[in-house]
Design an enzyme around this catalytic site. Sequence first.
Site, PDB file in Angstrom:
ATOM      1  N   TYR A  23     -12.886  -3.944  11.817  1.00  0.00           N
ATOM      2  CA  TYR A  23     -11.591  -3.274  11.642  1.00  0.00           C
ATOM      3  C   TYR A  23     -10.724  -3.519  12.876  1.00  0.00           C
ATOM      4  CZ  TYR A  23      -8.080   0.395  11.057  1.00  0.00           C
ATOM      5  OH  TYR A  23      -6.888   1.074  10.946  1.00  0.00           O
TER       6      TYR A  23
ATOM      7  N   GLY B 241      -1.030   7.749   1.472  1.00  0.00           N
ATOM      8  CA  GLY B 241      -0.972   7.932   2.928  1.00  0.00           C
ATOM      9  C   GLY B 241       0.360   7.579   3.573  1.00  0.00           C
ATOM     10  N   LEU B 242       0.260   6.750   4.613  1.00  0.00           N
ATOM     11  CA  LEU B 242       1.451   6.388   5.391  1.00  0.00           C
ATOM     12  C   LEU B 242       2.463   5.598   4.571  1.00  0.00           C
ATOM     13  CD1 LEU B 242      -0.407   5.267   8.622  1.00  0.00           C
ATOM     14  CD2 LEU B 242       1.097   7.235   8.399  1.00  0.00           C
ATOM     15  N   GLY B 243       1.982   4.712   3.721  1.00  0.00           N
ATOM     16  CA  GLY B 243       2.887   3.892   2.919  1.00  0.00           C
ATOM     17  C   GLY B 243       3.700   4.754   1.964  1.00  0.00           C
TER      18      GLY B 243
ATOM     19  N   GLY C  55       0.820  -1.214   0.000  1.00  0.00           N
ATOM     20  CA  GLY C  55       0.000   0.000   0.000  1.00  0.00           C
ATOM     21  C   GLY C  55       0.851   1.260   0.000  1.00  0.00           C
ATOM     22  N   ALA C  56       1.894   1.272  -0.829  1.00  0.00           N
ATOM     23  CA  ALA C  56       2.855   2.388  -0.797  1.00  0.00           C
ATOM     24  C   ALA C  56       2.459   3.556  -1.690  1.00  0.00           C
ATOM     25  CB  ALA C  56       4.244   1.885  -1.188  1.00  0.00           C
ATOM     26  N   ASN C  57       1.292   3.483  -2.319  1.00  0.00           N
ATOM     27  CA  ASN C  57       0.902   4.575  -3.220  1.00  0.00           C
ATOM     28  C   ASN C  57       0.143   5.688  -2.520  1.00  0.00           C
ATOM     29  OD1 ASN C  57      -1.186   2.331  -3.266  1.00  0.00           O
ATOM     30  ND2 ASN C  57      -2.355   4.023  -4.111  1.00  0.00           N
TER      31      ASN C  57
HETATM   32  N1  LIG Z   1      -4.743   7.031   8.944  1.00  0.00           N
HETATM   33  C1  LIG Z   1      -4.861   6.728  10.229  1.00  0.00           C
HETATM   34  O1  LIG Z   1      -5.289   7.548  11.036  1.00  0.00           O
HETATM   35  C2  LIG Z   1      -4.483   5.345  10.723  1.00  0.00           C
HETATM   36  C3  LIG Z   1      -4.609   5.070  12.085  1.00  0.00           C
HETATM   37  C4  LIG Z   1      -4.267   3.814  12.559  1.00  0.00           C
HETATM   38  C5  LIG Z   1      -3.797   2.862  11.668  1.00  0.00           C
HETATM   39  N2  LIG Z   1      -3.689   3.136  10.347  1.00  0.00           N
HETATM   40  C6  LIG Z   1      -3.190   2.080   9.445  1.00  0.00           C
HETATM   41  O2  LIG Z   1      -2.238   2.607   8.585  1.00  0.00           O
HETATM   42  C7  LIG Z   1      -2.151   1.805   7.399  1.00  0.00           C
HETATM   43  C8  LIG Z   1      -2.055   2.695   6.173  1.00  0.00           C
HETATM   44  O3  LIG Z   1      -3.274   3.396   6.012  1.00  0.00           O
HETATM   45  P1  LIG Z   1      -3.368   4.918   5.525  1.00  0.00           P
HETATM   46  O4  LIG Z   1      -3.928   5.682   6.657  1.00  0.00           O
HETATM   47  O5  LIG Z   1      -2.116   5.344   4.894  1.00  0.00           O
HETATM   48  O6  LIG Z   1      -4.555   4.798   4.441  1.00  0.00           O
HETATM   49  P2  LIG Z   1      -4.617   4.978   2.860  1.00  0.00           P
HETATM   50  O7  LIG Z   1      -4.133   6.310   2.458  1.00  0.00           O
HETATM   51  O8  LIG Z   1      -6.006   4.588   2.494  1.00  0.00           O
HETATM   52  O9  LIG Z   1      -3.607   3.869   2.327  1.00  0.00           O
HETATM   53  C9  LIG Z   1      -3.947   2.507   2.400  1.00  0.00           C
HETATM   54  C10 LIG Z   1      -3.165   1.748   1.355  1.00  0.00           C
HETATM   55  O10 LIG Z   1      -3.562   0.362   1.409  1.00  0.00           O
HETATM   56  C11 LIG Z   1      -3.843  -0.064   0.091  1.00  0.00           C
HETATM   57  N3  LIG Z   1      -4.763  -1.181   0.004  1.00  0.00           N
HETATM   58  C12 LIG Z   1      -6.060  -1.248   0.377  1.00  0.00           C
HETATM   59  N4  LIG Z   1      -6.582  -2.434   0.032  1.00  0.00           N
HETATM   60  C13 LIG Z   1      -5.595  -3.134  -0.592  1.00  0.00           C
HETATM   61  C14 LIG Z   1      -5.513  -4.415  -1.197  1.00  0.00           C
HETATM   62  N5  LIG Z   1      -6.593  -5.223  -1.286  1.00  0.00           N
HETATM   63  N6  LIG Z   1      -4.341  -4.808  -1.726  1.00  0.00           N
HETATM   64  C15 LIG Z   1      -3.260  -3.990  -1.689  1.00  0.00           C
HETATM   65  N7  LIG Z   1      -3.281  -2.770  -1.152  1.00  0.00           N
HETATM   66  C16 LIG Z   1      -4.447  -2.354  -0.605  1.00  0.00           C
HETATM   67  C17 LIG Z   1      -4.410   1.167  -0.584  1.00  0.00           C
HETATM   68  O11 LIG Z   1      -4.392   1.014  -1.995  1.00  0.00           O
HETATM   69  P3  LIG Z   1      -5.360   1.904  -2.960  1.00  0.00           P
HETATM   70  O12 LIG Z   1      -4.823   3.299  -2.934  1.00  0.00           O
HETATM   71  O13 LIG Z   1      -5.217   1.230  -4.293  1.00  0.00           O
HETATM   72  O14 LIG Z   1      -6.726   1.811  -2.382  1.00  0.00           O
HETATM   73  C18 LIG Z   1      -3.453   2.232  -0.066  1.00  0.00           C
HETATM   74  O15 LIG Z   1      -2.268   2.193  -0.801  1.00  0.00           O
HETATM   75  C19 LIG Z   1      -3.369   0.890   7.431  1.00  0.00           C
HETATM   76  O16 LIG Z   1      -2.968  -0.406   7.799  1.00  0.00           O
HETATM   77  C20 LIG Z   1      -4.234   1.494   8.520  1.00  0.00           C
HETATM   78  O17 LIG Z   1      -5.023   0.502   9.172  1.00  0.00           O
HETATM   79  C21 LIG Z   1      -4.007   4.364   9.855  1.00  0.00           C
END
Ligand SMILES: NC(=O)c1ccc[n+]([C@@H]2O[C@H](COP(=O)([O-])OP(=O)(O)OC[C@H]3O[C@@H](n4cnc5c(N)ncnc54)[C@H](OP(=O)(O)O)[C@@H]3O)[C@@H](O)[C@H]2O)c1
Length: 340
Positions: A221, A54-56, A50-52
């Site tokens: 979740y 947010g956090l990734g 998921g490096a495209n």
């Molecule tokens: N943001 C917060 O406040 C927060 C808080 C606690 C934990 N987290 C954790 O942080 C991690 C990163 O999340 P983020 O906040 O950066 O959200 P994000 O911006 O939505 O990024 C999530 C990434 O996961 C990818 N993904 C989703 N479904 C997938 C699949 N079936 N196969 C491969 N990749 C998939 C997405 O791809 P697409 O772009 O193609 O959808 C996107 O690259 C997650 O594990 C989340 O649970 C986040």
Amino acid sequence: MAVATAVALLAALGGALWLAARRFVGPRAQRLHGSGDAGLMHGKTVLITGANSGLGRATAAELLRLGARVIMGCRDRARAEEAAGQLRRELSQAGESGPGPGPGPGPGGAGELVVKELDLASLRSVRAFCQEMLQEEPRLDVLINNAGIFQCPYMKTEDGFEMQFGVNHLGHFLLTNLLLGLLKNSAPSRIVVVSSKLYKYGEINFEDLNSEQSYNKSSCYSRSKLANILFTRELARRLEGTNVTVNVLHPGIVRTNLGRHIHVPLLAKPLFDLVSWAFFKTPLEGAQTSIYLASSPEVEGVSGRYFGDCKEEELLPKAMDDSVARKLWDISEVMVGILK
Ligand SMILES: NC(=O)c1ccc[n+]([C@@H]2O[C@H](COP(=O)([O-])OP(=O)(O)OC[C@H]3O[C@@H](n4cnc5c(N)ncnc54)[C@H](OP(=O)(O)O)[C@@H]3O)[C@@H](O)[C@H]2O)c1
Ligand SMILES: *[C@@H]1O[C@H](CO)[C@@H](O)[C@H](O)[C@H]1NC(C)=O
Ligand SMILES: *[C@@H]1O[C@H](CO)[C@@H](O)[C@H](O)[C@H]1NC(C)=O
């Protein structure tokens, strides 16, 4: 009347200024660690799921800057290539305009970005991805299980798993297991798992892991994020003596695309945006603990621990229940079909 309006306006202005001050001169540093050593990750290969976004994406940018070969494991090649292009441009701009000898591309400087297709909602895709990894990559120093999906409506993965449990836990479970040999051969190596504080509200309901009897998107979740922690602790136990470490973290509340399935009413949207702008972390701030666990010499040899803001934190007893962790491991092996 006029006085009341003036007072209200002043209060609003004061509030906005306070928020802006908090945002820009607040105590939160953009980079807590690793801002100096541009070559820290030189020669290392890192896989980030998921490096495209947010956090990734922020983690990829920083590890690239530190010299790593970063493999972006993403489900949508076009979105991932676009993100990779942006990251390369940002890096070369920083290298040109930054003070002193910037980390421009080339040997000893920044690393490289590689996009590979990985859909964690498909065991077939995970297997194909790992096969390609094993064929093409001589080493893997760091695996960051970062991708995640949050509070989506009830959906199933290609293999019939509830989507949040399937992507956040099971997809990463298979991925990690198939890459363990490569990680062991590259030791000392690291696995970093991105969980969430919301694990606190999760329960592992072994009778209905796919939530077919009832579906609650928030508790599912939380369950998947509790599973991330139990998985980490069980894996750490299995990896003792291998020089492969595995740690888990919560990033805090971060402004990313994670809330895509959450509906904010149109009228509340500006308020929500203001609050998230003022109080949520930026992706770079949120990614600090992932970057720290992936790269810092301080955590060399540390394994099976839970971190927040680059510091170890305590877990609730339910996340430290070793018998639940073992049972979850065994059931996960059956579910993804790797039972020996
Ligand atoms: N943001 C917060 O406040 C927060 C808080 C606690 C934990 N987290 C954790 O942080 C991690 C990163 O999340 P983020 O906040 O950066 O959200 P994000 O911006 O939505 O990024 C999530 C990434 O996961 C990818 N993904 C989703 N479904 C997938 C699949 N079936 N196969 C491969 N990749 C998939 C997405 O791809 P697409 O772009 O193609 O959808 C996107 O690259 C997650 O594990 C989340 O649970 C986040
Ligand atoms: C879903 O679970 C959460 C706790 O995780 C609870 O607060 C909420 O009320 C539940 N929602 C429904 C619709 O049952
Ligand atoms: C782990 O690392 C230590 C110190 O570098 C080394 O002595 C040991 O042989 C390594 N063990 C394995 C299994 O690679």
